[in-house]
Design a protein around this motif. Sequence first.
Motif, PDB file in Angstrom:
ATOM      1  N   PRO A  35       0.835  -1.201   0.000  1.00  0.00           N
ATOM      2  CA  PRO A  35       0.000   0.000   0.000  1.00  0.00           C
ATOM      3  C   PRO A  35       0.869   1.250   0.000  1.00  0.00           C
ATOM      4  CG  PRO A  35      -0.695  -1.561   1.695  1.00  0.00           C
ATOM      5  CD  PRO A  35       0.608  -2.051   1.171  1.00  0.00           C
ATOM      6  N   PRO A  36       0.411   2.321  -0.668  1.00  0.00           N
ATOM      7  CA  PRO A  36       1.200   3.550  -0.701  1.00  0.00           C
ATOM      8  C   PRO A  36       1.415   4.112   0.696  1.00  0.00           C
ATOM      9  CG  PRO A  36      -0.640   3.643  -2.258  1.00  0.00           C
ATOM     10  CD  PRO A  36      -0.842   2.437  -1.407  1.00  0.00           C
ATOM     11  N   ALA A  37       2.634   4.657   0.913  1.00  0.00           N
ATOM     12  CA  ALA A  37       2.907   5.342   2.172  1.00  0.00           C
ATOM     13  C   ALA A  37       2.181   6.685   2.187  1.00  0.00           C
ATOM     14  CB  ALA A  37       4.409   5.558   2.319  1.00  0.00           C
ATOM     15  N   PRO A  38       1.836   7.182   3.350  1.00  0.00           N
ATOM     16  CA  PRO A  38       1.166   8.481   3.413  1.00  0.00           C
ATOM     17  C   PRO A  38       2.029   9.562   2.769  1.00  0.00           C
ATOM     18  CG  PRO A  38       1.116   7.365   5.545  1.00  0.00           C
ATOM     19  CD  PRO A  38       2.030   6.585   4.659  1.00  0.00           C
ATOM     20  N   ASP A  42       4.242  18.653   2.388  1.00  0.00           N
ATOM     21  CA  ASP A  42       5.275  19.674   2.467  1.00  0.00           C
ATOM     22  C   ASP A  42       6.528  19.290   1.687  1.00  0.00           C
ATOM     23  OD1 ASP A  42       5.692  17.605   4.235  1.00  0.00           O
ATOM     24  OD2 ASP A  42       6.782  18.823   5.685  1.00  0.00           O
ATOM     25  N   VAL A  43       6.553  18.106   1.069  1.00  0.00           N
ATOM     26  CA  VAL A  43       7.655  17.699   0.204  1.00  0.00           C
ATOM     27  C   VAL A  43       7.145  17.704  -1.232  1.00  0.00           C
ATOM     28  CG1 VAL A  43       9.320  15.904  -0.369  1.00  0.00           C
ATOM     29  CG2 VAL A  43       8.725  16.324   2.021  1.00  0.00           C
ATOM     30  N   GLU A  44       7.734  18.547  -2.060  1.00  0.00           N
ATOM     31  CA  GLU A  44       7.256  18.739  -3.424  1.00  0.00           C
ATOM     32  C   GLU A  44       8.164  18.017  -4.416  1.00  0.00           C
ATOM     33  OE1 GLU A  44       6.529  22.400  -6.619  1.00  0.00           O
ATOM     34  OE2 GLU A  44       7.435  22.797  -4.650  1.00  0.00           O
ATOM     35  N   ILE A  45       7.546  17.323  -5.366  1.00  0.00           N
ATOM     36  CA  ILE A  45       8.279  16.693  -6.461  1.00  0.00           C
ATOM     37  C   ILE A  45       8.239  17.642  -7.651  1.00  0.00           C
ATOM     38  CG2 ILE A  45       8.430  14.735  -8.029  1.00  0.00           C
ATOM     39  CD1 ILE A  45       8.871  13.911  -5.167  1.00  0.00           C
ATOM     40  N   THR A  99      16.524  12.304  -5.249  1.00  0.00           N
ATOM     41  CA  THR A  99      16.919  12.557  -6.642  1.00  0.00           C
ATOM     42  C   THR A  99      16.532  11.379  -7.516  1.00  0.00           C
ATOM     43  OG1 THR A  99      19.140  11.613  -6.317  1.00  0.00           O
ATOM     44  CG2 THR A  99      18.870  13.987  -5.914  1.00  0.00           C
ATOM     45  N   TYR A 100      16.337  11.676  -8.792  1.00  0.00           N
ATOM     46  CA  TYR A 100      15.902  10.658  -9.749  1.00  0.00           C
ATOM     47  C   TYR A 100      16.170  11.198 -11.151  1.00  0.00           C
ATOM     48  CZ  TYR A 100      12.644   7.146 -11.763  1.00  0.00           C
ATOM     49  OH  TYR A 100      12.075   6.101 -12.453  1.00  0.00           O
ATOM     50  N   ARG A 137       6.606   8.052  -5.215  1.00  0.00           N
ATOM     51  CA  ARG A 137       6.098   9.196  -5.974  1.00  0.00           C
ATOM     52  C   ARG A 137       6.975   9.481  -7.193  1.00  0.00           C
ATOM     53  NH1 ARG A 137       5.526  13.910  -1.715  1.00  0.00           N
ATOM     54  NH2 ARG A 137       4.814  15.061  -3.577  1.00  0.00           N
ATOM     55  N   LEU A 138       8.288   9.432  -7.000  1.00  0.00           N
ATOM     56  CA  LEU A 138       9.200   9.675  -8.107  1.00  0.00           C
ATOM     57  C   LEU A 138       9.063   8.619  -9.196  1.00  0.00           C
ATOM     58  CD1 LEU A 138      12.340  10.584  -5.991  1.00  0.00           C
ATOM     59  CD2 LEU A 138      11.235  12.150  -7.611  1.00  0.00           C
ATOM     60  N   MET A 139       9.056   7.356  -8.800  1.00  0.00           N
ATOM     61  CA  MET A 139       9.103   6.280  -9.781  1.00  0.00           C
ATOM     62  C   MET A 139       7.770   6.110 -10.489  1.00  0.00           C
ATOM     63  SD  MET A 139      10.807   2.585  -9.653  1.00  0.00           S
ATOM     64  CE  MET A 139      12.303   3.344 -10.287  1.00  0.00           C
TER      65      MET A 139
END
Length: 454
Positions: A35-38, A42-45, A99-100, A137-139
């Motif tokens: 399941p996705p983590a919360p 406040d952290v922006e991609i 980073t990604y 979120r990144l992947m």
Amino acid sequence: MALDHAHPATPAAAAGAGAGAGAEFGSCPGSALPPPAPARSDVEIRTLTEAGIPEWVRAMGAGFLQAPSVSDAELAGRRSGIDPDRALGAYDGDRCVATYRTFDQRLSLPGGGALASSAVTNVTVSATHRRRGLLRRLMTADLAAAKERGYALSTLISAEYPIYGRFGFGPATRSHAWSVDLTRAGFDGRRSGPRDGGRVDLVPLDEIRRIGPELHARFFAGQPGAVSRDDRWWDLETGRITVPSREWKEPFWAAYRTASGELEGLVAYVSDRKWDENKQPGATVTVRHLFTVSPVAERALWEYVCALDWTSRVDSGERAPDSLLPDLFPDPRAARIHLDVDMLWVRILDTVRALEARGYEGEGALVLDVTDGLGLAGGRFLLEAGPRGARCVPTDAAAGLSLDIRELGACYLGDTSPLRLAALGAVREESPGAAATAERLFRTARRPWCPDVF
């Protein structure tokens, strides 16, 4: 937490050289997408900008435990390898905490074809921000974007195994490395040159930059699992570009040419020049790169390396699992495997295009029921394939084999055994003999191999 797509101990990995990736996966039950983590609002991609490269490089270096700050020389060495439009960062305020990056790569397929791949690299999450769903979120955003761009595949090299299987990547190639004790190998190094009338010559770096790409293109065409090398790769491996965090020692390069003068192989190697207390030479030669387009060239270059003066041991570097080593030696036991590891990981983004692009040595038809937790490439497909080509279409017919997209990626280049996966419970036969049909279709006589960490 460093999630780099490269073995940290490999020099080319630290360079971020126009390639890169890390991956995880287990071809085993229980590695489904959790399941996705919360999410943290406040952290922006966001996509990288030119102005943001120094902070992004700092975060990447911190994630890989390279240095807490970035020197001007380090930044200069890395900047040319980064396309800001293909790089993402996670930002807590103004500070980059993950980073990604991706870049365009070509992957050599069974049968001689190739496909463009979205290659993943430079993946890190700062230790201060782990377990917050940043990698997810990144992947997930990037894989969806890669599919939208038209890629049928994504590729990476995994620094840690249990990370990327949950995103649909499967380990598709393996690498071996041998340590050869020349005092036991029974190898006669007194020959003056190759036994076939060809020759081996040392080659300066500027000539390697000229002749290397064309030879590699020929090697790439015949080696499933190989990936393309851009100009930056050749600049890094010949010292035209240096990155302080990546140790670089100028290697010797040697070329094998046939009796008619055709270039068929290149090897790069370094030596430690050790002597014992009785003034007996005991150097170890380490092979950095060795690629050829014929078995004759492979034999000739190994015989050359193993006949170097003052040398008692050769470290082969990472080689194909079906390399001619160690059976070139009268005593093969003198070559000890000290590495047997997963290498290139494949994520299929378009099942139809991917399965129709590769070649098949066996012949048959199979209905695959493919599950994809990210909803990118799943469905039920009829694959009809053989030496003359392949056809893959969506179907409502009853499934013969059920599997996750990660297992399909693991089998894609022909090295992973569907029969073995069925025995492990990682794929499920829906009709008797389906796993054997998949074995006949997907497996290849020549094992795939990716020589490059990126």
